[in-house]
Structure formats: C-alpha cells, structure tokens
Scaffold this active site. Sequence first.
Site, PDB file in Angstrom:
ATOM      1  N   SER A 124       0.821  -1.212   0.000  1.00  0.00           N
ATOM      2  CA  SER A 124       0.000   0.000   0.000  1.00  0.00           C
ATOM      3  C   SER A 124       0.849   1.254   0.000  1.00  0.00           C
ATOM      4  O   SER A 124       1.992   1.269   0.484  1.00  0.00           O
ATOM      5  CB  SER A 124      -0.896  -0.008   1.239  1.00  0.00           C
ATOM      6  OG  SER A 124      -1.530   1.225   1.429  1.00  0.00           O
ATOM      7  N   TYR A 148      -1.109  -0.121   9.953  1.00  0.00           N
ATOM      8  CA  TYR A 148      -1.307  -0.826   8.688  1.00  0.00           C
ATOM      9  C   TYR A 148      -0.096  -0.640   7.770  1.00  0.00           C
ATOM     10  O   TYR A 148       0.454  -1.600   7.228  1.00  0.00           O
ATOM     11  CB  TYR A 148      -2.577  -0.306   8.011  1.00  0.00           C
ATOM     12  CG  TYR A 148      -2.842  -0.857   6.636  1.00  0.00           C
ATOM     13  CD1 TYR A 148      -3.239  -2.172   6.456  1.00  0.00           C
ATOM     14  CD2 TYR A 148      -2.713  -0.038   5.502  1.00  0.00           C
ATOM     15  CE1 TYR A 148      -3.497  -2.671   5.189  1.00  0.00           C
ATOM     16  CE2 TYR A 148      -2.979  -0.528   4.237  1.00  0.00           C
ATOM     17  CZ  TYR A 148      -3.370  -1.844   4.083  1.00  0.00           C
ATOM     18  OH  TYR A 148      -3.622  -2.344   2.832  1.00  0.00           O
ATOM     19  N   LYS A 152       2.647  -3.519   6.500  1.00  0.00           N
ATOM     20  CA  LYS A 152       2.945  -3.752   5.089  1.00  0.00           C
ATOM     21  C   LYS A 152       4.431  -3.543   4.796  1.00  0.00           C
ATOM     22  O   LYS A 152       5.039  -4.301   4.041  1.00  0.00           O
ATOM     23  CB  LYS A 152       2.098  -2.820   4.217  1.00  0.00           C
ATOM     24  CG  LYS A 152       0.634  -3.195   4.147  1.00  0.00           C
ATOM     25  CD  LYS A 152       0.429  -4.542   3.486  1.00  0.00           C
ATOM     26  CE  LYS A 152      -1.030  -4.855   3.240  1.00  0.00           C
ATOM     27  NZ  LYS A 152      -1.227  -6.172   2.586  1.00  0.00           N
TER      28      LYS A 152
END
Length: 320
Positions: A124, A148, A152
């Site tokens: 992302s 998040y 990642k």
Amino acid sequence: MHIAITGAAGFLGQRLVNQLLARGQLDGEAITRLTLIDQVEAPKPDVKGVEVECLALDITSPGALDPVLDERPAVIYHLAAVVSSAAEADLDLGMAVNFDATRELLEGCRQRELSGTRLVMASSVAAYGGDMPVVLDDMTALHPQNSYGTQKAMCELLINDYSRRGLVDGRVLRLPTIVIRPGRPNAAASSFASSILREPLAGEQAICPVPVEQELFVMSPAKVIDALVHAAEVLGESIGAFRALMLPGITVSVSEMLEALREAAGDEAVARVRHEADPRIQAIVSGWPARFDTEKSRELGFTGDRDFKEIIDAYISESR
C-alpha cells in the site's frame, strides 16, 4: 498452472479470479487449477477445464496454509489483509493478519523449497509517510504513520530478503488508493474516496471526512487487476534486488474528484456530499504521500489510468 489466492472472497480477489479465468493462461501457460482462500468460502465460479477449490481458512492459525503449499502452486497472490482503520483500531488483529500470516506463508514456502513460486503481495501507499519529499519513488525510505502501513512495510522487507536468498520469487505491488470501489463503505481510511462518488451517483448521501485540498494517489480497480496479473508474468530479475514497486496511479485532490462528479452527474450529485471533518481519518490519510515517480513500474510494463475522468466514466459504464 496452479494458482493460489488469499483474500479470494474480497473485492480484488473476486475480480482477479474473473480476470484469470477470462484469460485462461498466465505467462503463456494454461491455468488448470485455482485455490481460493479466505476466512469465508469464496464463491465458486462455474468454469470448464479449471479445477477450482474454495477454502474457508483462518490464515492466522499455524499451519493453516500447509495443505495448499504442499501442492506447490506456481503462483501465490497474497491479498488477504486487515485494512487501514481496522488495523489501527486493533493492533493485535492487524499484526496477526497483515504480518504474522505473511511470515508464516514465507516460512511455508521456505520449508518446501518453493524457490520458483512467484509470490505477489498487495502492499500500500500507506507504507510511506512522514516528512517526505514532494515526489517519491520506489526507493524513498519508508516512514509509515500508522500500524497498517508499518505492517505492510515489514512484509515488504521480508519478501525482499526471502527473494534475495532464493527462497521464493517475490514481487510486491504498492497499491494506490483504489477508486471507485463498488458496494458499501468499509473500514479502510480511504473508503470515503469511493463513497463520495459512488453514493451520490446512486442518489444517496455521502460524507467527506477530509479537507477538499487533500490530495490522493489513485488507481481504478481495472488497472489494479491488470497490474496483479502482469506482476506474475514479469521476470524477477527484471524487477531487481528490491522487489517492491509503486504502481502508476494519478494524483488528484478531493475537490478535483468532486468536480469530475459534477461533470458526470451535475450539481445535484455534488450537493449530496456533506463535509464533516473526522480527525481520526484525517490523521491517517494526511500521512499518505500523493505524488510519485513511477518510471520503474512503467518500464516493466505496468500501466495506469489516463486521468480521473476515465476512472469515473468507467465506473458509470460498469454500473449500468
């Protein structure tokens, strides 16, 4: 060719399945088997000539993917994830799904010597963040500003190292914000970027939680799926030692998105968007950079949308 997909019941997973079945082959080899994995059983497509197995698995359980890996799939698409706001709200859940399960998957490949298996992971734009230059590229240092993005980024480093060691043939795609997603809003911080267009086009109200000056780096669902398919066909040595790529999205502000909505559906549609600041969403989204040099991914054959009008027109056409 045997292809396994985690997160196969999700929005991207289902589109990827349909695209692969429509093509019938990947990298010149016929697709003969698909293993579709998710926490709920993915819909089973009715297709001749391809063996399809749908598995409802908790990939955070130790050894959950062992039976799949024992079959030595040629390609693994790793799409399963807890999205941004949910990962920020529940650190343990985000770590378990986004990081621990990825490490378990890599270790499973290592134990079975699946060095030739092509592992495509969806990362992302959230892996970036912080005090960044105006224009970023693939090698800009990662300073994620939320859990998040951190999860990642850690996965990216692991896949780089396992690929360097020849334990797996990894490739990581850093996805721009995907618009316009069909369906209803989800727990992703970026969900508003679709809802402020999708709901007004359907005659419904929507809430914009960020300033109209906020810029986003976006890509249409169709171009993301094209990229996922292409990623499995690109030679690992062509990507190089650093296996993460930023896909060629486009930079657009919220105000420009709303103007495109106005052009497509009139003032009435724009009037259905209410502007209500959400500090939690703003804090996450403001940490995502919006301008990238994506020369490397373009050189490798990845393509993006021409402009935002193309994205909104494609959604309207698809929705009819």
